[in-house]
Enzyme design. Sequence first.
Site: not given
Length: 298
Positions: A119-121
Amino acid sequence: MIPLIFAPIYSQLELPARHRFPVAKYQQLYNQLVARGAKPAQFVRPVPLDYRRIEDALCPRYVSRFINGEIDRQAMRRIGFPWSEQLVERTLTAVAGTILAGVLSLDRGKAINLTGGYHHAFYDYGAGFCIINDLYLSALNLLTKPAINRVLIFDCDVHQGDGTAALAQDHEDIFTVSVHGEKNFPFRKQVSDIDVPLPKGTGDDLYLEKVEQSLRMAVNTFKPDAVIYDAGVDIHCDDDLGHFEVSNEGILARDQLVFEACDRAGLPVSAVIGGGYQRDIQALVNLHELLFQAAKAV
């Protein structure tokens, strides 16, 4: 039987000694689920994603440079991995696994990928061990299916789903919820549809109260047709990077709460195991197994 998505490549990644990413946990989790009685027929192996399928959703230049090993060192340093062909294959397979879990959940009610939660992409860069945002791509894929008009991404990893929030910001049919540590990574937060920042030291009672409230609000106001659930266990009291005080019992109660709420609402739910950063891999695997217990997958 609840489909469980797994490929050996999930744990096949050569990393420097003492690297922070616990890559061994995926194979060990698979082995433990089999020992607990998971049936061979439950396991589905994903086919690596054709990266050309995602160039309309993400920055084509970023995707191409990563695939072809042309991405610069600074970008890879932000991601946290050294580039390798093995990393490319692992990434495309893991993302495919989350997308597959979403599809299978429509027929089976639940499906779980034994990795995922990247989810940090963002659209054109990765960060925090995340290269391509599987949650967002799975939501987009679900929206192409009949009767799926709205998808809820419910993220309970201790770190805010910043990339997911940014990617979904202009999509009225994707609703993002992030229950996370207020003072934890990423230190520059994005805006989810519902953000629930919690203080360091948060324990079971407050945590479960906020999870229940935010999930109820999201389901009642957004009225999703499908749910994608990031069940990170880095909320645990022994996690090296979490700074929460949630117990084993609290994690199991959270996962049961999410599955039961989705069952009551008649919502298919696809889950990913998310983050967890204890050095003790066996203890970490035991925490991830709670998700499968809560889903009654084993």
